[in-house]
Enzyme design. Structure first.
Site, PDB file in Angstrom:
ATOM      1  N   SER A   4      10.699  -3.002 -17.678  1.00 23.77           N
ATOM      2  CA  SER A   4      10.434  -1.867 -18.441  1.00 23.77           C
ATOM      3  C   SER A   4      11.303  -1.804 -19.637  1.00 23.77           C
ATOM      4  CB  SER A   4      10.651  -0.997 -17.650  1.00 23.77           C
ATOM      5  OG  SER A   4      10.766   0.426 -17.859  1.00 23.77           O
ATOM      6  N   ILE A  49       4.760  20.150 -20.679  1.00 25.11           N
ATOM      7  CA  ILE A  49       5.449  19.174 -21.364  1.00 25.11           C
ATOM      8  C   ILE A  49       6.807  19.544 -21.062  1.00 25.11           C
ATOM      9  CG2 ILE A  49       6.033  18.688 -23.662  1.00 25.11           C
ATOM     10  CD1 ILE A  49       3.617  19.665 -24.588  1.00 25.11           C
ATOM     11  N   LEU A  51       0.872  -1.215  -0.098  1.00 22.35           N
ATOM     12  CA  LEU A  51      -0.126   0.187  -0.113  1.00 22.35           C
ATOM     13  C   LEU A  51       0.825   1.247   0.037  1.00 22.35           C
ATOM     14  CD1 LEU A  51      -2.939  -0.904   2.449  1.00 22.35           C
ATOM     15  CD2 LEU A  51      -2.790  -1.242  -0.131  1.00 22.35           C
ATOM     16  N   SER A  52       2.212   1.119  -0.320  1.00 27.06           N
ATOM     17  CA  SER A  52       3.139   2.401  -0.462  1.00 27.06           C
ATOM     18  C   SER A  52       2.609   3.270  -1.583  1.00 27.06           C
ATOM     19  CB  SER A  52       4.416   1.966  -0.544  1.00 27.06           C
ATOM     20  OG  SER A  52       4.628   1.207  -1.880  1.00 27.06           O
ATOM     21  N   VAL A  92       2.871   9.794 -18.038  1.00 29.12           N
ATOM     22  CA  VAL A  92       2.705  11.007 -18.617  1.00 29.12           C
ATOM     23  C   VAL A  92       1.036  11.372 -19.015  1.00 29.12           C
ATOM     24  CG1 VAL A  92       2.942  10.425 -21.063  1.00 29.12           C
ATOM     25  CG2 VAL A  92       3.485  12.794 -20.301  1.00 29.12           C
ATOM     26  N   VAL A  93       0.361  10.136 -19.304  1.00 29.64           N
ATOM     27  CA  VAL A  93      -0.942  10.532 -19.707  1.00 29.64           C
ATOM     28  C   VAL A  93      -1.575  10.815 -18.245  1.00 29.64           C
ATOM     29  CG1 VAL A  93      -3.116   9.157 -20.117  1.00 29.64           C
ATOM     30  CG2 VAL A  93      -0.960   8.983 -21.590  1.00 29.64           C
ATOM     31  N   ILE A 135       7.014  -7.244  -0.874  1.00 32.97           N
ATOM     32  CA  ILE A 135       7.854  -8.258  -1.404  1.00 32.97           C
ATOM     33  C   ILE A 135       9.137  -8.612  -0.658  1.00 32.97           C
ATOM     34  CG2 ILE A 135       6.767  -7.949  -3.663  1.00 32.97           C
ATOM     35  CD1 ILE A 135       9.283  -6.406  -4.546  1.00 32.97           C
ATOM     36  N   ASP A 182      15.036  11.128 -18.608  1.00 29.92           N
ATOM     37  CA  ASP A 182      14.111  10.849 -19.730  1.00 29.92           C
ATOM     38  C   ASP A 182      15.071  10.387 -20.893  1.00 29.92           C
ATOM     39  OD1 ASP A 182      12.218  11.184 -18.235  1.00 29.92           O
ATOM     40  OD2 ASP A 182      11.521  13.211 -19.046  1.00 29.92           O
ATOM     41  N   TYR A 227      16.337   3.805 -12.193  1.00 24.86           N
ATOM     42  CA  TYR A 227      15.229   2.890 -12.270  1.00 24.86           C
ATOM     43  C   TYR A 227      15.473   1.757 -13.217  1.00 24.86           C
ATOM     44  CZ  TYR A 227      10.692   1.306 -14.102  1.00 24.86           C
ATOM     45  OH  TYR A 227       9.574   0.528 -14.507  1.00 24.86           O
TER      46      TYR A 227
END
Length: 315
Positions: free
Chosen positions: A116, A199, A33-34, A183-184, A52, A272, A140
């Site tokens: 990813s 943006i 629930l983080s 981003v959406v 986990i 990015d 990441y």
């Protein structure tokens, strides 16, 4: 089928749990629930608040005795990984190893783990196939690539099949702005607040936007596949194979939302990638899966959800 899901209260996890239950599967899931939303809890499944890396996770999985495990729990924010790279590595790499070890002890036959597009880094050419060089540039991305490596190291030779699904830029209902950097979700949240979308950069950067329903379908295909997945190369791109620019995304949103105001520009964010498009042909050939929801349709489904949930105070 008995399915154990990690991150089952999150964006993708809750959509998967709902679909599995609706198809008659028996499901147990965990979430710390983080970042997940409590409103995503599905009471038809067995749920426990667990991380986990928690000591009790392995025993909880063993008690359920799943046939398959879907590992979706992660630290999924690029910006958060830059601030605390150690935590990203612990959650995404050590956490994946812990899940793999638990799956072996629980007698599972297959583990499907979320990876990813960030594992690739700056591409030498597009679209990116699974055989492309992996040179992640953010903590990441590095942690997700190490998670793939740890999954293989733990499961090779155990008889447990596995796959790492490399998701492109996933969007859709239940994605909350700020939790995983989508981003959406960020743009829709700004529009809901009456603010112009911001943006980062000029907007020419491209992404491979994939609707969450297509991602769930890909996971289900991986769970049901009769062929071994790891021996064919454990990485599978889950994507549309179509690059759409951020400015194109804004154009699609203008039509769906009815917003024709200004946009603002901010500096490009660290970590990015300018262009990212993945080749999904391997998933089509091995899993029999193909994305079916285009961006226009997906945004048309997603925006009404945001409007409804904002009224309920949950976005």
């Amino acid at each position: 089928m008995k399915v154990y899901v990690t991150g089952g209260v999150g964006f993708i996890g809750s959509a998967l749990v709902h679909t599995l239950l609706s198809e008659g599967h028996e499901v147990a899931f965990i979430d710390d629930l983080s970042t997940g939303t409590v409103g995503n809890l599905d009471p038809r499944a067995t749920f426990r608040i667990l991380g986990i890396l928690d000591d009790g996770m392995s025993a909880h999985m063993a008690a359920f005795s799943p046939e398959v495990v879907v590992h979706l729990a992660a630290q999924s924010s690029v910006s958060a990984s830059i601030k605390d790279p150690g935590r990203s590595m612990r959650v995404n790499a050590e956490g994946t190893a812990h899940i793999a070890q638990a799956a072996v002890k629980a007698g599972a036959r297959r583990v499907i783990s979320a990876s990813s597009a960030a594992v690739y880094g700056t591409p030498m050419g597009l679209p990116l196939a699974e055989s492309a060089l992996c040179a992640p540039e953010s903590p990441y991305g590095k942690s997700k690539l190490e998670g793939e490596r740890r999954l293989s190291a733990e499961l090779d030779g155990t008889g447990v099949d596995y796959a790492s699904l490399r998701f492109a830029n996933v969007y859709g209902p239940r994605q909350v702005a700020g939790s995983d950097g989508g981003v959406v979700a960020v743009f829709l949240a700004q529009l809901l607040a009456g603010l112009p979308p911001v943006i980062h950069g000029e907007g020419g950067q491209t992404r491979d936007f994939i609707f969450v329903g297509d991602v769930v379908a890909a996971i289900l295909a991986a769970l049901a596949c009769d062929s071994p997945l790891a021996t064919q190369g454990a990485a599978y791109n889950i994507s549309t194979g179509i690059g759409r620019s951020i400015l194109e995304l804004i154009g699609v949103m203008r039509q769906a939302v009815g917003y024709f105001g200004d946009v603002e520009h901010a500096p490009v964010r660290a970590g990015d990638i300018e262009h990212s498009v993945l080749d999904p042909s391997k998933a089509a050939a091995v899993l029999g899966w193909k994305a079916s929801v285009d961006l226009e349709t997906g945004i048309g489904i997603t925006w009404p959800w945001y409007e409804r949930e904002s009224g309920a105070g949950t976005v």
